[in-house]
Structure formats: C-alpha cells, structure tokens
Write a protein that holds these residues in place. Structure first.
Motif, PDB file in Angstrom:
ATOM      1  N   VAL A  66      56.749 -25.698  47.055  1.00 37.90           N
ATOM      2  CA  VAL A  66      57.233 -26.526  45.942  1.00 37.90           C
ATOM      3  C   VAL A  66      58.391 -25.853  45.205  1.00 37.90           C
ATOM      4  O   VAL A  66      59.249 -26.536  44.636  1.00 37.90           O
ATOM      5  N   ILE A  67      58.423 -24.529  45.216  1.00 37.21           N
ATOM      6  CA  ILE A  67      59.580 -23.846  44.619  1.00 37.21           C
ATOM      7  C   ILE A  67      60.845 -24.217  45.393  1.00 37.21           C
ATOM      8  O   ILE A  67      61.888 -24.530  44.796  1.00 37.21           O
ATOM      9  N   ARG A  68      60.763 -24.184  46.728  1.00 39.56           N
ATOM     10  CA  ARG A  68      61.930 -24.513  47.543  1.00 39.56           C
ATOM     11  C   ARG A  68      62.342 -25.972  47.345  1.00 39.56           C
ATOM     12  O   ARG A  68      63.525 -26.290  47.198  1.00 39.56           O
ATOM     13  N   GLU A  69      61.365 -26.845  47.310  1.00 37.73           N
ATOM     14  CA  GLU A  69      61.680 -28.268  47.267  1.00 37.73           C
ATOM     15  C   GLU A  69      62.114 -28.733  45.889  1.00 37.73           C
ATOM     16  O   GLU A  69      62.899 -29.680  45.778  1.00 37.73           O
ATOM     17  N   ARG A  70      61.635 -28.083  44.834  1.00 36.29           N
ATOM     18  CA  ARG A  70      61.904 -28.552  43.472  1.00 36.29           C
ATOM     19  C   ARG A  70      62.771 -27.593  42.665  1.00 36.29           C
ATOM     20  O   ARG A  70      63.043 -27.860  41.495  1.00 36.29           O
ATOM     21  N   ASP A  71      63.135 -26.456  43.255  1.00 36.97           N
ATOM     22  CA  ASP A  71      63.933 -25.457  42.544  1.00 36.97           C
ATOM     23  C   ASP A  71      63.250 -25.054  41.232  1.00 36.97           C
ATOM     24  O   ASP A  71      63.870 -24.958  40.181  1.00 36.97           O
ATOM     25  N   GLN A  72      61.945 -24.807  41.317  1.00 41.24           N
ATOM     26  CA  GLN A  72      61.114 -24.543  40.150  1.00 41.24           C
ATOM     27  C   GLN A  72      60.945 -23.047  39.930  1.00 41.24           C
ATOM     28  O   GLN A  72      60.717 -22.289  40.876  1.00 41.24           O
ATOM     29  N   ASP A  73      61.073 -22.599  38.664  1.00 43.16           N
ATOM     30  CA  ASP A  73      60.761 -21.210  38.325  1.00 43.16           C
ATOM     31  C   ASP A  73      59.247 -21.067  38.180  1.00 43.16           C
ATOM     32  O   ASP A  73      58.634 -21.767  37.354  1.00 43.16           O
ATOM     33  N   VAL A  74      58.654 -20.161  38.937  1.00 45.41           N
ATOM     34  CA  VAL A  74      57.200 -19.982  38.921  1.00 45.41           C
ATOM     35  C   VAL A  74      56.869 -18.504  38.749  1.00 45.41           C
ATOM     36  O   VAL A  74      57.423 -17.644  39.446  1.00 45.41           O
ATOM     37  N   LEU A  75      55.973 -18.228  37.827  1.00 45.41           N
ATOM     38  CA  LEU A  75      55.384 -16.898  37.674  1.00 45.41           C
ATOM     39  C   LEU A  75      53.956 -16.986  38.182  1.00 45.41           C
ATOM     40  O   LEU A  75      53.187 -17.846  37.754  1.00 45.41           O
ATOM     41  N   PHE A  76      53.592 -16.096  39.091  1.00 44.24           N
ATOM     42  CA  PHE A  76      52.263 -16.098  39.716  1.00 44.24           C
ATOM     43  C   PHE A  76      51.398 -15.050  39.021  1.00 44.24           C
ATOM     44  O   PHE A  76      51.718 -13.861  39.053  1.00 44.24           O
ATOM     45  N   VAL A  77      50.328 -15.496  38.377  1.00 46.68           N
ATOM     46  CA  VAL A  77      49.393 -14.586  37.712  1.00 46.68           C
ATOM     47  C   VAL A  77      48.107 -14.563  38.518  1.00 46.68           C
ATOM     48  O   VAL A  77      47.490 -15.605  38.761  1.00 46.68           O
TER      49      VAL A  77
END
Length: 776
Positions: A66-77
């Motif tokens: 989903v990061i690739r498809e939506r260009d979303q900034d994600v922090l994984f905790v």
C-alpha cells in the motif's frame, strides 16, 4: 498488475522475510543452503523468537504494497518487539539496513553476516532495538507500543502509524489503557494510528485472553473502545493474502475519509488471527508446534545434536524456496525488490523513526520575563511552578505554528500550578463536552489522561519522532513509570552510540507536589524514590536537578528544554517558597550546579562546619538552621553550600557533570563536619560521595520513610530534617562545640517538643515557622 500477480509478489516477499528470519535464529554459515546442512552450519546457542515473526513479516509485506500504491508515509511500530528477526529481515530486504550498515550488503556475504550477528557475541540483540532501522520501540518489555504510536501521530498529519499489538502484550495494564489514545487524535492536525491486533493465540507457555474469548465478546470490546475492527483470519497463505489486501485497502479508504471529515471518527483497526509460528515446523518429536506455545522461541532446539531436528530444519528452510527468492550472488531477485518502497518511503528509512532528522530548535522565550526580583535574599516568596507555567505558556505561543511542543500529565497540570499554559492552548479532547468543562479543545497541545503509563508512552513517541515535550507528575506516582523510564533510558544509551541515529530532544520530567508538601494527602503521596531509580542508569543519559526556588527552576527548565538525548528529572515544589536568588545569581548558580552561598554563611574561607542542602524544603531548613546558629553561636564559622545538579556530587570519572576531588574538597572541605539536608532518601548522598576524602564526616538528613497526614513542618520533624534537628547535629559534630552550646542544644530539643504539642492543639505549624523569613 493483476490481483493474482500482486498477491504472488507479496507472498514471495513474505517467504523471503520468513527465510531470512529463520536463518538468523539458526544459521552460522551456508546461508543459501548451497550444500546440505551440517551441525557445523548451526549456531552453538539458539536464541530468538520465531512464534510472532511470520505474522510481523506478513503485515510488513502488505504495508509495503500500500505504500507503493498510495505513496503513503508509514511508521511501523512493533508491539511484539521480541520478533526482532522480522524487522531485521525486512530492513535488510528493502535495503535500509545496508544503508546504515554497509558491512551487511544485500548479497551472500551480507546474508551470512546478517545471520551470524543475530543474538551472537559482538552482534545485535534478538529484540527490536535502536540498532534496527525504522524502530522507535524497544522490544524488551511489552505494553507500550500503542502509546508510542499515538505519540508519534500527534502533529504529524500525513503520517500513518501502523502498530502491531501482540495478544500477549494486550494483557498488560499500559496497553489496556492505550486503546483510549484514539480519543485524543485530531483527524485534521494529527496523523492516524492503525492498530493491528495480532492474535496468534499464545504467550510463552499459556494461551492469551483475547484469542480465547468468543468472537462477539472480542468485537464488542474493541467497538466499545471506539474502533471498527476488520478481521483477517486463517492459515491458508493464498486466502490470507487476498483477505489482508482487501481489508487494508478498505481501512486506508476509511482513514482518508476520516481525515477529510470533521465528525468524531470511529477509527478502523485490523484483527489478524494467524497460527503462532506460522509456516514453521508443524510437529516436532511427536507433539504439535505450529499454532501452539511451543513455537514461541526456537521450535527446533536440538539441531546440532539431533539428526532428525537437523533434517526438519533443512526441510523447513527449503520450504520457502530460497532459490526463487535470491540469485546466485545471494541478492534478492528484482521482482522481490519491486515490492519494497523507495527512499524515505521504506519503513526502515522513514525519518519519523530517526526523529533527530526532523527535529527543529524549540523557540524559547528565555527566563528573564518570568523571573522574580529579589531585592533581599529570602525575604519574599513565590510559587516556582506557577512562574514556570507562565514561561511554558510562552513556549506554546512561540511554537504554535510549528506545533512541536506538548505538555503531558495525569490530570495534574492545574494542580501543579502550570495552568497558565491554558491561556495559550487547550487540552486535546475529541469526545463529548459539558458546559462546565474548561479548556477542552480539539486542537489542544496539553494531553491529560489519568494514566502515567499513557502520558509517558505518548511523550516518548512524540520525542523519538522529532518533537519536544515535558511530563509533569506528582512525585510519588512517577514510580508508576519506573519500568518505562528504564526502557527509554536504555534506548537512549544505545541510540547515542549509533552514528546514523540523530540526537532527539530530551525526556523532561517535572516532579511536583513532592514528598515534603504532601502533608495533606498523607503517607501514600510521600515518596521521593524516583530519583534513586534514575540514578541507576548510565551517567551520560540521566540528569537530576533540585532547584531551591523560582529563579533556579526557570533556569533549569530552560536548560533542560534545550538539551538532547538525556532524561532530565526536575524536582520542584508548587507552594510558596522563599526567593533566595535573583535572576542573574540563579543563572550563575545553576551553571555551577553547586556552590557556596557566601551571603548566607559566616566562614572566612576556613569554616568550622558546612551546612549543605539539595531541594527546596531542605534549603529552607538549612537556611533557618544557619540563622539560628548565627544568632546563638555568632563566632561559629558556618559555610552554606547549595546543590542544584545532583550529579555534581559524583567524581568526574563517573559522570560528565561530576566534580574533581580538588573542587569537591574546596567546596565541602577535606576534614570538617558536613551536615547535608537532602530532598530524598539519605543514603543516595552517601552513595554519590563515598569515595570523597571527607566522606566519613558527611552526615545526611532526608526522608526516612516516615509519613502521615500532618502539617508541613511536622513532616520535617518526623524525618529529623527540621532546622532544630540540624542545629543539634552541628552542636554534636563540631569538635569542642558541645560543652559550650549545651544550652542551645537543649533549647532546640524543647522547640521540637513545643512544636509537637502546638500542632496537636491548633492543627497548624508554630507562627515562627509559618512566618519565618531570612533575617540577615
């Protein structure tokens, strides 16, 4: 790309991560299985946690899509932080690990190094730690992931914090309170937190509660917390990939809608139910392993000595088909890398997990506008924390646009007299209000919730993602976060040694409503021991400050808010306190950390006795005792030493702020009696000074675990730190003084008796105690 191809790619990435994770636990060599496994390829000590790892890899792979498809900034905790092999595997695959550790490249040599270093002497920990790119969350202790996630989301409107909550972790008190964090998130100004509750059914040796309760009960619980759960359940990889993709896309669509709506949101969350140890050995030695507690750590424990275990390990590793995942040089195949995001979008490379990259200087107003004028030492009084509240009000105002400062506290901002901040900002609040409520606003930057765990966790998450803050709390109840402080201090200790980790703002505690002014609340509220706990940590990380009055508190607070990579503990009262030092004097005194108050004493450079103090109440009593000595024994040469920075008492070999012996001896003398009135437990001063030349002559008064509901001065008398007791100590310890000051000693004893009788008749302290001011 078709849905089936997309799922094939996610599955391949997941298999690669699982292979790399299992390899870290077991393999010393032969990373690509180019030859049959032998005992020589196996580590002599098998350490790590497999059980949670496949689920973490599953989530990470799907988030990559989903990061690739939506260009979303994600922090994984990572809540189940003991699943360290998963985060190491994924960051190696995406390349963020090699960016920070060039000696571990994405090839066969790097894979061998990745495997060998895991839980190996000179290598890396088995838990998620600061060494792991993309992490803000120590995996050694469970319960804090969701609080960290909410702290990271505050004032980060474009950030999605994906927080995996383990079902064992969900049984802890801090995590149970943390579900309420969503009630503070502003959909417009803050980011979003996506909790992913991972139900794999077991802890170390027992089933987990949330995995065993009926579905309807679990669903009602989560909806009662204010979430809309979506479920991904099963063990068939193809079905699970399809369902996870469907749910994740729907959740992100919901979050986009929430971010564009002003209505109070029902935040989405995901419940992932998968077998513990998924894809690992299903049965070992005739007993089930996959889907049971036996897969929690190392599913195959006897690999070096048991040929059957070795055979099962090779079968397990080859089931991931590594030849399809890595080329002849051990590099991940291009189609695998196609799933990984690029640059800072990689979860291991997000600057939000290396907060110093985003940290901006906090705009501070300076202390002078909020200082109190002191025409004559000790003759006026003010409330230290009330003045600090006015200074913090301006900090909020100056940083309103960049929104990177917050105040956290368990419903004690007003009680600790910091309420001037509400003139600049409100308390963040997203649920219902009543006409009688005050200061509740959707966009406030004060967070109050009656959980010290949640306050601490949110602040940690806020700081580690590049912002600034302060935690104010009643002194006695800061103990509730003892263990959280431990983990953060350890994190900073490691973080400071990693050159790629940039400095972050310090964790600042303000402990008020302290032991000596909790006379009205009684014994339960009387405990200064958090300082002792803090002093156990690494010297380069911790600092403890005991400002004696308003101007020194302002100076200390200004310094702490500017500092980096420390835990600063400030202990200051909120009640009227004598103003001992003017603004310039206070600044100089705080810069020294400890010094002689020459205007208070009567020594000419060669004292008969040193009266030392650290803390506002001890300073008051030392000053009152000094006044009594000046009145009754005018020829006695008294030196008054005040300590603001407790670390100054240590040798310079033990702490960066420590004093060399020659400086300590000049201040406290090498051979004269030292009567030391200290805010906390007396033995800490002995512990800090035991190597000093004059240690045998240092006599410490402090809190002796005697408390009750009584008057302020009686608390001091009960613990033998009152002015009369200090004068008696001087009479007893100065050579030759006892015989000629016998009447003074008797008078001091009589005053203690008089006090005892008076408070039981009148319910308040003697007038000469209540109204005392410095007479010189």
């Amino acid at each position: 790309m078709s849905a089936s191809n997309r799922f094939d790619l996610v599955d391949a990435y997941w298999r690669a991560a699982n292979y790399l994770a299992a390899g870290q636990i077991y393999l010393l060599d032969n990373p690509l299985l180019r030859e049959p496994l032998t005992p020589a390829h196996i580590k002599p000590r098998l350490l790590g946690h497999w059980g949670t790892t496949p689920g973490l890899n599953f989530v990470y792979a799907h988030l990559n899509r989903v990061i690739r498809e939506r260009d979303q900034d994600v922090l994984f905790v990572t809540g189940p932080g003991h699943g360290g092999p998963a985060l190491l595997a994924n960051t190696w695959l995406e390349g963020s690990y090699g960016d920070n550790y060039p000696e571990v490249p994405r090839d066969e040599h790097g894979m061998r190094t990745l495997f060998r270093q895991f839980s190996f002497p000179g290598g890396v920990p088995s838990h998620v730690a600061p060494d792991v790119p993309g992490s803000i969350h120590e995996g050694g202790e469970l319960g804090y992931s969701l609080a960290h996630a909410f702290g990271a989301a505050f004032d980060n409107p474009d950030l999605l914090v994906a927080c995996v909550v383990g079902d064992g972790e969900a049984e802890t008190g801090p995590l149970a309170a943390s579900w309420h964090g969503a009630k503070f998130l502003d959909p417009v100004r803050d980011g979003a937190v996506l909790p992913i509750l991972h139900l794999n059914g077991y802890k170390i040796a027992n089933p987990t509660l949330l995995a065993r309760i009926p579905h309807d009960e679990l669903d009602a619980l989560l909806r009662g917390y204010g979430y809309v759960p979506s479920y991904v359940e099963g063990d068939d990889p193809a079905e699970m990939h399809a369902r996870m993709a469907e749910v994740l896309d729907g959740v992100l669509d919901d979050l986009h809608h929430i971010k564009t709506s002003r209505a109070r949101p029902k935040w989405p969350m995901i419940v992932l139910r998968s077998p513990k140890g998924w894809t690992g050995p299903s049965e070992v030695d005739g007993v089930p392993v996959e889907g049971t507690w036996r897969s929690h750590q190392v599913p195959l424990a006897g690999v070096r000595d048991n040929p059957e275990h070795l055979r099962l390990l090779e079968q397990w590793l080859r089931s991931y088909r590594p030849e399809e995942l890595f080329d002849d040089q051990g590099r991940p195949r291009p189609e695998i890398l196609e799933l990984a995001p690029r640059g800072d979008k990689r979860m291991g490379a997000t600057p939000h997990a290396n907060g110093g990259l985003l940290l901006r200087e906090l705009r501070l107003p300076g202390v002078r506008p909020y200082s109190v004028e002191v025409a004559k030492h000790g003759t006026t009084s003010s409330e230290p924390t009330r003045a600090l509240g006015r200074m913090l009000r301006e900090v909020f105002t100056l940083n309103a646009e960049q929104r990177d400062f917050r105040l956290f506290g368990p419903d004690e901002t007003a009680s600790n007299r910091l309420d001037a901040v509400f003139e600049a900002t409100g308390k963040q609040w997203q649920i219902g209000t009543e006409p009688t409520d005050e200061h509740l606003t959707a966009d406030g930057r004060v967070v109050e919730v009656l959980s010290e765990h949640l306050c601490q966790g949110m602040l940690e998450g806020y700081l580690l993602t590049g912002r600034h803050g302060l935690f104010n709390c009643y002194e006695a109840f800061t103990h509730i976060v003892d263990s959280m402080f431990n983990q953060h201090a350890k994190w900073l200790g490691t973080h400071r040694k990693l050159p790629w980790r940039r400095p972050v703002a310090s964790l600042n505690y303000l402990l008020s409503s302290h032991v000596w002014r909790q006379d009205h609340n009684g014994f339960s509220h009387q405990d200064p021991g958090f300082i002792d706990h803090v002093m156990n940590k690494k010297a380069e990380v911790v600092r403890v400050y005991l400002p004696p009055d308003t101007n020194t508190l302002l100076s200390v607070a200004d310094h702490c808010l500017r500092s980096r990579d420390h835990v600063n503990v400030i202990v200051s009262g909120k009640n009227l306190t004598p103003d001992w030092l003017g603004p310039e004097e206070a600044a100089l005194h705080c810069a020294r950390g400890a010094g002689i108050w020459e205007w208070a004493g009567t020594d000419d450079g060669d004292p008969d006795v040193v009266l030392a103090c650290a803390g506002d109440a001890p300073t008051m009593e030392v000053m009152a005792a000094t006044a009594l000595l000046r009145e009754h024994v005018p020829d006695l040469r008294v030196r008054v030493v005040n300590v603001v920075d407790l670390m100054r008492l240590q040798p310079e070999t033990e702490h960066p702020h420590g004093m060399p012996d020659r400086e300590f001896d000049a201040l406290f003398t090498p051979d004269k009696p030292v009567i030391f009135a200290y805010h906390g437990y007396p033995w800490l001063i002995h512990r800090l000074t035991y190597r000093r030349t004059n240690h045998d002559n240092i006599h410490v008064r402090g809190y002796k675990e005697v408390g009750t509901t009584t008057t302020p001065f009686d608390m001091l008398v009960l613990n033998d730190m009152d002015r009369y007791r200090l004068v008696i100590d001087v009479v007893d310890r100065v050579p030759g003084l006892g015989p000629r000051a016998a009447l003074l000693r008797q008078h001091m004893q009589d005053q203690r008796t008089r006090h005892h009788t008076y408070i039981r008749e009148h319910g308040e302290d003697l007038p000469e105690i209540r109204d005392w001011t410095w007479p010189y």
